[in-house]
Design a protein around this motif. Structure first.
Motif, short mmCIF file in Angstrom:
data_model
loop_
_atom_site.label_atom_id
_atom_site.label_comp_id
_atom_site.label_asym_id
_atom_site.label_seq_id
_atom_site.Cartn_x
_atom_site.Cartn_y
_atom_site.Cartn_z
N ALA A 1 48.60 48.76 46.65
CA ALA A 1 49.85 48.09 47.00
C ALA A 1 50.89 49.07 47.56
O ALA A 1 51.75 48.68 48.33
N GLY A 2 50.81 50.32 47.13
CA GLY A 2 51.77 51.31 47.61
C GLY A 2 53.19 50.95 47.24
O GLY A 2 53.48 50.58 46.10
N ALA A 3 54.08 50.99 48.23
CA ALA A 3 55.51 50.75 48.00
C ALA A 3 55.81 49.31 47.58
O ALA A 3 56.88 49.03 47.05
N GLU A 4 54.87 48.40 47.81
CA GLU A 4 55.08 47.00 47.43
C GLU A 4 54.89 46.76 45.93
O GLU A 4 55.24 45.70 45.43
N THR B 1 55.68 46.82 42.13
CA THR B 1 56.92 46.83 41.35
C THR B 1 56.58 46.71 39.87
O THR B 1 55.48 46.26 39.51
N PRO B 2 57.52 47.07 39.00
CA PRO B 2 57.28 46.86 37.58
C PRO B 2 57.03 45.38 37.24
O PRO B 2 56.22 45.07 36.37
N GLU B 3 57.69 44.47 37.95
CA GLU B 3 57.48 43.04 37.72
C GLU B 3 56.06 42.61 38.09
O GLU B 3 55.45 41.81 37.39
N LEU B 4 55.56 43.17 39.17
CA LEU B 4 54.21 42.86 39.61
C LEU B 4 53.19 43.40 38.61
O LEU B 4 52.23 42.72 38.26
N GLU B 5 53.43 44.60 38.14
CA GLU B 5 52.54 45.18 37.13
C GLU B 5 52.53 44.34 35.86
O GLU B 5 51.48 44.07 35.28
N GLU B 6 53.70 43.90 35.44
CA GLU B 6 53.80 43.06 34.25
C GLU B 6 53.06 41.74 34.45
O GLU B 6 52.36 41.26 33.55
N ALA B 7 53.19 41.15 35.63
CA ALA B 7 52.51 39.88 35.91
C ALA B 7 50.99 40.06 35.83
O ALA B 7 50.30 39.27 35.18
N TRP B 8 50.47 41.09 36.50
CA TRP B 8 49.02 41.33 36.46
C TRP B 8 48.56 41.65 35.04
O TRP B 8 47.51 41.18 34.60
N GLN B 9 49.34 42.45 34.33
CA GLN B 9 48.96 42.81 32.95
C GLN B 9 48.86 41.55 32.09
O GLN B 9 47.89 41.37 31.36
N GLU B 10 49.85 40.68 32.19
CA GLU B 10 49.84 39.45 31.40
C GLU B 10 48.67 38.55 31.80
O GLU B 10 48.00 37.97 30.93
N GLY B 11 48.43 38.41 33.09
CA GLY B 11 47.33 37.57 33.56
C GLY B 11 45.98 38.10 33.11
O GLY B 11 45.13 37.35 32.62
N SER C 1 50.31 39.11 45.77
CA SER C 1 49.80 40.48 45.79
C SER C 1 48.29 40.52 46.00
O SER C 1 47.75 41.52 46.49
N PHE C 2 47.62 39.42 45.68
CA PHE C 2 46.18 39.39 45.85
C PHE C 2 45.79 39.42 47.33
O PHE C 2 44.66 39.80 47.66
N GLU C 3 46.69 39.04 48.21
CA GLU C 3 46.40 39.08 49.65
C GLU C 3 45.91 40.47 50.05
O GLU C 3 44.94 40.60 50.80
N ASN C 4 46.60 41.51 49.58
CA ASN C 4 46.22 42.88 49.94
C ASN C 4 44.83 43.23 49.42
O ASN C 4 44.03 43.85 50.13
N ILE C 5 44.53 42.81 48.22
CA ILE C 5 43.20 43.05 47.66
C ILE C 5 42.14 42.30 48.45
O ILE C 5 41.10 42.85 48.80
N ALA C 6 42.42 41.03 48.76
CA ALA C 6 41.46 40.21 49.48
C ALA C 6 41.18 40.77 50.88
O ALA C 6 40.05 40.76 51.35
N LEU C 7 42.22 41.28 51.51
CA LEU C 7 42.05 41.84 52.86
C LEU C 7 41.22 43.11 52.86
O LEU C 7 40.60 43.46 53.86
N HIS C 8 41.24 43.82 51.75
CA HIS C 8 40.54 45.10 51.64
C HIS C 8 39.58 45.08 50.46
O HIS C 8 39.41 46.08 49.77
N SER C 9 38.92 43.93 50.25
CA SER C 9 38.14 43.73 49.03
C SER C 9 37.06 44.78 48.82
O SER C 9 36.92 45.30 47.70
N GLN C 10 36.31 45.10 49.84
CA GLN C 10 35.22 46.05 49.64
C GLN C 10 35.74 47.44 49.29
O GLN C 10 35.27 48.08 48.34
N ALA C 11 36.74 47.91 50.02
CA ALA C 11 37.33 49.22 49.71
C ALA C 11 37.97 49.21 48.33
O ALA C 11 37.86 50.19 47.58
N PHE C 12 38.61 48.09 47.98
CA PHE C 12 39.26 47.99 46.68
C PHE C 12 38.26 48.11 45.54
O PHE C 12 38.44 48.91 44.62
N VAL C 13 37.19 47.31 45.58
CA VAL C 13 36.24 47.33 44.46
C VAL C 13 35.50 48.66 44.40
O VAL C 13 35.20 49.15 43.30
#
Length: 168
Positions: free
Chosen positions: A138-141, A143-153, A43-55
């Motif tokens: 992330a939009g439609a990509e 998921t609750p599992e992804l949110e849980e993973a980021w939250q735990e990390g 999931s970090f790929e999307n953030i890395a590709l749009h890092s400036q807009a994201f931050v």
């Protein structure tokens, strides 16, 4: 992860990020399960590709939802955005190396507490906005599992920043 590597190399060239922490991390237990590490990395790929807009969007969201944060970031906004991206990149690339992460983030947490008066509540609010911004990107990509993973990390990272490193 080749997209992340390309985006990361671009970020280094543009001064958004310095080199990540280096280390072997052999035999260490990961911060979160291997499946969650894989979700975070992908999931970090999307953030890395749009890092400036994201931050930029992250800080806009942070100051809108929690205006008490804005005085803590009174310095160079571009530099702060680079630091946030660097932190996320470092975390993502080193989730399998907790002692390496701890050696960097534990002192960082101490500095945040001593210099800026950051409390545990601040970290919770910061993470809430960070995940909200990730979800939007992330939009439609997302998921609750992804949110849980980021939250735990991210929770594990905060624990590193706020608790002393255990003795071996």
């Amino acid at each position: 992860l080749s997209v992340v590597n390309v985006a990361y190399n671009k970020a280094i060239r543009e001064g958004l990020c310095a080199c990540p922490l280096k280390g072997r991390g052999m035999g260490e237990t990961t911060l979160v399960s291997a499946d969650k590490v894989a979700l975070i990395e992908a999931s970090f790929e999307n953030i890395a590709l749009h890092s400036q807009a994201f931050v930029q969007k992250f800080y806009e969201n942070l100051f809108t939802l929690y205006p008490h944060f804005e005085p803590l970031f009174s310095g160079d906004r571009d530099e702060q955005e680079r630091k946030l991206f660097k932190t996320l990149m470092m975390m993502t690339q080193n989730l399998r190396k907790p002692s390496l992460l701890h050696s960097h983030f534990q002192p960082l947490g101490g500095r945040h507490t001593e210099k800026y008066g950051v409390s545990p509540e601040f970290y919770s609010q910061f993470i809430r906005v960070l995940i909200h911004t990730m979800r939007d990107f992330a939009g439609a990509e997302w998921t609750p599992e992804l949110e849980e993973a980021w939250q735990e990390g991210l929770d594990a990272l905060v624990t590193m920043m706020t608790k002393p490193m255990p003795a071996n």
